[in-house]
Design a protein around this motif. Structure first.
Motif, short mmCIF file in Angstrom:
data_model
loop_
_atom_site.label_atom_id
_atom_site.label_comp_id
_atom_site.label_asym_id
_atom_site.label_seq_id
_atom_site.Cartn_x
_atom_site.Cartn_y
_atom_site.Cartn_z
N GLU A 44 0.80 -1.21 0.00
CA GLU A 44 0.00 0.00 0.00
C GLU A 44 0.84 1.27 0.00
OE1 GLU A 44 -3.09 0.02 -0.45
OE2 GLU A 44 -3.67 -2.06 -0.08
N ARG A 45 2.03 1.21 0.57
CA ARG A 45 2.84 2.42 0.71
C ARG A 45 3.56 2.74 -0.60
NH1 ARG A 45 5.52 0.08 6.09
NH2 ARG A 45 5.26 -1.74 4.73
N LEU A 46 3.35 3.97 -1.08
CA LEU A 46 3.86 4.37 -2.39
C LEU A 46 5.39 4.34 -2.43
CD1 LEU A 46 3.38 5.44 -5.24
CD2 LEU A 46 3.31 7.76 -4.28
N TYR A 47 6.03 4.80 -1.36
CA TYR A 47 7.50 4.89 -1.41
C TYR A 47 8.12 3.50 -1.52
CZ TYR A 47 8.36 3.37 3.43
OH TYR A 47 8.47 2.63 4.59
N LYS A 48 7.47 2.49 -0.94
CA LYS A 48 7.98 1.13 -1.06
C LYS A 48 7.74 0.56 -2.47
CE LYS A 48 8.57 -0.79 3.49
NZ LYS A 48 8.47 -2.04 4.27
N GLN A 49 6.63 0.94 -3.05
CA GLN A 49 6.38 0.53 -4.44
C GLN A 49 7.48 1.10 -5.35
OE1 GLN A 49 2.46 2.01 -5.29
NE2 GLN A 49 1.43 0.56 -3.90
N ILE A 50 7.86 2.34 -5.08
CA ILE A 50 8.92 2.97 -5.88
C ILE A 50 10.26 2.28 -5.64
CG2 ILE A 50 10.26 5.10 -6.15
CD1 ILE A 50 7.68 6.66 -5.66
N LEU A 51 10.54 1.93 -4.39
CA LEU A 51 11.80 1.24 -4.08
C LEU A 51 11.88 -0.12 -4.78
CD1 LEU A 51 12.29 2.02 -0.26
CD2 LEU A 51 13.55 2.96 -2.21
N TYR A 52 10.76 -0.84 -4.80
CA TYR A 52 10.73 -2.11 -5.53
C TYR A 52 11.00 -1.88 -7.02
CZ TYR A 52 9.05 -5.23 -1.81
OH TYR A 52 8.95 -6.02 -0.69
N ALA A 53 10.40 -0.84 -7.58
CA ALA A 53 10.58 -0.55 -9.01
C ALA A 53 12.04 -0.21 -9.31
CB ALA A 53 9.67 0.61 -9.42
N VAL A 54 12.66 0.58 -8.43
CA VAL A 54 14.07 0.95 -8.61
C VAL A 54 14.95 -0.29 -8.51
CG1 VAL A 54 16.02 2.21 -7.62
CG2 VAL A 54 13.77 3.31 -7.80
N LYS A 55 14.70 -1.09 -7.48
CA LYS A 55 15.51 -2.30 -7.28
C LYS A 55 15.42 -3.25 -8.47
CE LYS A 55 13.90 -5.77 -5.31
NZ LYS A 55 13.26 -7.08 -5.68
N ASP A 56 14.22 -3.49 -8.95
CA ASP A 56 14.04 -4.42 -10.07
C ASP A 56 14.64 -3.87 -11.36
OD1 ASP A 56 12.80 -6.24 -8.45
OD2 ASP A 56 10.77 -5.59 -8.94
N LEU A 57 14.53 -2.57 -11.59
CA LEU A 57 15.17 -1.98 -12.77
C LEU A 57 16.68 -2.19 -12.72
CD1 LEU A 57 15.29 -0.23 -15.33
CD2 LEU A 57 15.32 1.79 -13.85
N VAL A 58 17.27 -1.97 -11.57
CA VAL A 58 18.73 -2.13 -11.43
C VAL A 58 19.14 -3.58 -11.68
CG1 VAL A 58 20.65 -2.03 -9.79
CG2 VAL A 58 19.00 -0.15 -9.90
N VAL A 59 18.39 -4.53 -11.10
CA VAL A 59 18.73 -5.95 -11.27
C VAL A 59 18.60 -6.36 -12.74
CG1 VAL A 59 18.07 -8.31 -10.70
CG2 VAL A 59 18.14 -6.57 -8.91
N ILE A 60 17.48 -6.00 -13.35
CA ILE A 60 17.25 -6.37 -14.76
C ILE A 60 18.31 -5.75 -15.65
CG2 ILE A 60 15.64 -6.11 -16.69
CD1 ILE A 60 13.38 -6.14 -14.53
N SER A 61 18.63 -4.49 -15.40
CA SER A 61 19.65 -3.81 -16.22
C SER A 61 21.03 -4.41 -16.00
CB SER A 61 19.66 -2.31 -15.89
OG SER A 61 18.42 -1.71 -16.19
N ALA A 62 21.29 -4.89 -14.79
CA ALA A 62 22.58 -5.53 -14.51
C ALA A 62 22.72 -6.83 -15.31
CB ALA A 62 22.71 -5.81 -13.02
N ILE A 63 21.63 -7.56 -15.43
CA ILE A 63 21.65 -8.80 -16.23
C ILE A 63 21.94 -8.47 -17.69
CG2 ILE A 63 20.29 -10.76 -17.04
CD1 ILE A 63 18.72 -10.58 -14.39
N SER A 64 21.26 -7.45 -18.22
CA SER A 64 21.50 -7.05 -19.61
C SER A 64 22.91 -6.49 -19.78
CB SER A 64 20.47 -6.00 -20.04
OG SER A 64 19.16 -6.53 -19.97
N LEU A 65 23.37 -5.74 -18.79
CA LEU A 65 24.73 -5.19 -18.83
C LEU A 65 25.76 -6.31 -18.95
CD1 LEU A 65 26.75 -2.83 -18.51
CD2 LEU A 65 26.55 -3.13 -16.03
N LEU A 66 25.52 -7.41 -18.27
CA LEU A 66 26.44 -8.55 -18.36
C LEU A 66 26.51 -9.05 -19.81
CD1 LEU A 66 28.26 -10.51 -16.85
CD2 LEU A 66 26.26 -11.94 -16.39
#
Length: 726
Positions: A491-513
């Motif tokens: 429900e908390r918006l700031y946590k939704q944003i943190l999840y979005a940031v974290k997942d973007l970083v992880v996905i981009s790290a896989i592509s970066l590899l």
């Protein structure tokens, strides 16, 4: 992870080898930091004529800007005519068609013509200037075989006949003939000119003195015609280079082949090795690879890759003065800056700025003759490249880095392991098939590198460019599936944003590899010099989009209900339902739109298409480029990365409806990361910084998109509630 422990172990070993390989490449690139700027003599001579200063004055001024050389080509009959020397040059048939040729020219000419047939391909040269004649005669007789020419007259009206053949002839082809019925006619034309007019005659001593007395050095550019090439020509040319102190640090070849090719190229190679002279690889006008001269690749390999990439300021670049809302030469400066920082250019063949075309027919322009415009551009350019540790000076070259087959094999095994991992996520392979595919791949990779190494490295790079962004999107679908079906709503918006940031970083790290694998496995010097290129860029951007559709269906099915305990797999039923779907008109329209957008997206990749960015976008790019060490890619930070974050945000809110479309857009960003590293001429550190900038700005834009969407959602709910109460 436990079920795929072997695959992960192989991948980790491969990543370690990749790190070692990239470390070597980065060290080589770090030592390649000196950029040479050479002036073009003919262009600066023409510019000086339009100014209030002499050519020597201009050369002296540029000597204070870090310039050391002026490029000077050999004289030819063509160059002498262009400089209005007292000279007549006629094709053989033109001579005989002149009504008064017997009276006009010396009697020796008539005697020769009467006794021997003059071919239509011969070239007749006449002059009343002894100085011009002596220069031409010495140029021909000292360099070329005696049977190729005949000196007809050596007194008063001097005359020489060059013996040509059909291979030397040049014809006009820009017009056609038609009859009254507008039917085409194809008559046989006489040769308009001859390649013999471009045969090298030696260097002009007066021009040499002008350059050297100005405090600059001569970058000699000898040139002759292949059919007249000989060891004697090279011998005399090398003697001239020694005698006039103009031994070049780089040979920039003119014409269609390297000097000496094909009869004496080994003589040139020895001379270049003995005198530490680099080979110049002139980048094409579309900024891809280099101009294809016969013998150039063989020469570079013979020199153990002692070569440098050359950027010529093409006419369309000279005309970019006051371009894109700039007041002066800023866009020309941007072009030079990109060339040296992004494309391994270390030698700039510089030409003065042009504006206001006087004559379209004769391609005449007014030059910029304000010295301050050049001084300001050079100072800005030098300061900007200094941020990358670069300096103006004698051009440096890349060490001849090569990737051994053992390293390529180990990196290839990691790509194979990642590919099996991707298939396993899609199809849920049993152990027998999974490890069978792995074994086959592990055997195929070393065999491929032994049999066809220069093909196999491209195949593996293509695999990395496709597999790792696809694995990144597997992670995206996995997280969206977990958020929608298996985890409680956040429900908390700031946590939704943190999840979005974290997942973007992880996905981009896989592509970066994946991008790093491409940069590592294709680290051979021929790729860095763009003697060879990775041709799989466009297809490696398209296939992950197709694979994403399969991954999405594996996780979310196609037109069927998904339960929380669903095990993601690409099932036959989903594929069948998808393929047998009734096609509605709206689907066709959407398909056309998607195909159109996809075409524009792929076509804009590179410089060899008419589909280019808008002026506004280019202005924004320039602003980013001027303020950051590397310009991030617009489609990454403005579209794909924020859209991926928005998809995660919607999944956290249990909204599945837009996940597929947002994911399809997000793939563009992941393939773009790999594409950044697929430009092998770009140093690895710059590609990494570019991706990092895009990720940071993309996160900011993603947060903004989420906040806007959240505000819109709350506004919509508030309006809906008000209507219900009414």
């Amino acid at each position: 992870m436990k079920k795929n422990a072997l695959l992960m172990a192989i991948l980790m070993i491969s990543v370690f080898v990749l790190g070692v390989t990239l470390n070597t490449r980065i060290a080589v690139e770090a030592n390649n930091k000196a950029v040479d700027v050479v002036l073009d003599y003919p262009e600066f001579r023409d510019m000086a004529k339009q100014s209030d200063e002499t050519l020597s004055w201009w050369f002296e001024k540029f000597a204070g800007l870090g310039v050391e050389y002026v490029g000077l080509q050999e004289e030819t009959l063509e160059s002498l005519l262009l400089e209005n020397k007292q000279l007549e040059v006629l094709m053989g048939w033109q001579l005989l068609q002149e009504a008064d040729w017997r009276e006009k020219y010396p009697s020796e000419v008539a005697v020769y013509v009467d006794n021997k047939e003059v071919s239509e391909f011969d070239v007749f040269v006449a002059t009343k200037s002894k100085e011009v004649f002596d220069f031409i005669r010495h140029g021909f007789t000292s360099r070329y075989a005696s049977e190729k020419l005949e000196i007809l007259s050596q007194e008063e009206y001097y005359a020489i006949l060059l013996k040509g053949t059909m291979r030397d002839a040049l014809y006009r082809n820009n017009y056609t003939l038609v009859d009254m019925d507008l039917k085409l006619s194809s008559p046989r034309h006489k040769p308009h000119s001859s390649k013999l007019m471009q045969v090298g005659l030696g260097f002009d001593r007066e021009k040499i003195n002008t350059i050297q007395q100005s405090g600059l050095k001569v970058l000699a550019r000898p040139y002759t015609y292949r059919e007249w090439m000989s060891e004697e020509y090279l011998k005399v040319t090398f003697e001239d280079l020694e005698a006039y102190d103009m031994k070049p640090p780089v040979f920039i070849f003119s014409g269609g082949e390297v000097l000496g090719y094909p009869v004496a190229d080994d003589m040139l190679t020895r001379y270049m090795i003995e005198n530490d002279i680099k080979a110049g690889l002139i980048e094409t006008s579309v900024q891809r690879s280099h101009i294809n001269l016969d013998g150039i690749d063989l020469l570079v390999r013979s020199l153990n890759y002692n070569a440098v990439r050359v950027f010529s300021v093409w006419p369309y670049i000279q005309q970019r003065f006051g371009y894109y809302n700039y007041e002066a030469a800023e866009e020309i400066e941007n072009t030079l800056y990109r060339a040296v920082t992004e494309r391994n250019i270390r030698f700039i063949y510089f030409k003065p700025f042009k504006v206001d075309q006087l004559s379209t027919r004769y391609n005449q322009f007014i030059y910029i003759t304000d010295y301050n415009a050049y001084e300001e551009m050079f100072h800005r350019f030098e300061n900007r490249i200094a941020d990358h540790g670069m300096i103006l000076g004698r051009s440096s070259s890349l060490e001849p880095i090569r990737v051994r087959i053992a390293k390529q094999t180990l990196m290839g095994w990691g790509i194979v392991a990642a590919g099996v991992l991707l298939l396993n996520y899609l199809l849920k392979l049993n152990n027998k098939i999974k490890y069978g595919l792995l074994a086959a791949g592990l055997l195929f990779v070393p065999a491929g590198f032994v049999v066809r190494p220069m093909l196999m490295d491209k195949v593996m790079a293509m695999g990395a460019a496709i597999i790792f962004p696809s694995l990144g999107m597997v992670y995206f679908c996995n997280r969206c599936f977990q958020y929608i079906y298996r985890e409680p709503k956040e429900e908390r918006l700031y946590k939704q944003i943190l999840y979005a940031v974290k997942d973007l970083v992880v996905i981009s790290a896989i592509s970066l590899l994946g991008g790093l694998f491409v940069a590592g496995i294709l680290s051979h010097i021929e790729y860095l010099l763009e003697m060879d290129i990775f041709r799989g860029v466009k297809i490696s951007q398209l296939i992950p989009m197709v694979l994403f559709i399969g991954v999405y269906i594996a996780y979310f099915g196609y037109k069927r209900k998904i339960h929380y305990n669903h095990q993601p797999v690409l099932s036959y039923r989903d594929i069948k339902t998808f393929l047998l779907e009734d096609i509605k008109i709206i689907y066709v329209l959407l398909g056309v739109i998607v195909l159109g957008v996809g075409y524009v997206y792929l076509a804009r990749t590179g410089h060899e298409t008419n589909i280019q960015a808008s002026t506004m976008e280019l202005i924004i790019r320039n602003i980013l480029e001027e303020n950051l060490l590397a310009r991030p890619r617009t489609k990454e930070f403005l579209i794909a990365f924020p859209i991926l974050m928005l998809g995660i945000y919607l999944a956290k809110n249990k909204i599945k409806s837009f996940v597929f479309l947002l994911g399809l857009v997000a793939v563009i960003g992941q393939t773009s990361i790999v594409n950044t590293f697929s430009h092998l001429r770009t140093p690895v550190y710059l590609s990494f910084i570019r991706t990092l900038y895009a990720l940071l700005i993309g996160i900011i834009m993603g947060i903004l998109y989420i906040l806007v969407f959240e505000a819109g959602k709350r506004l919509f709910l508030k309006i809906r509630d008000i209507k219900i109460l009414q």
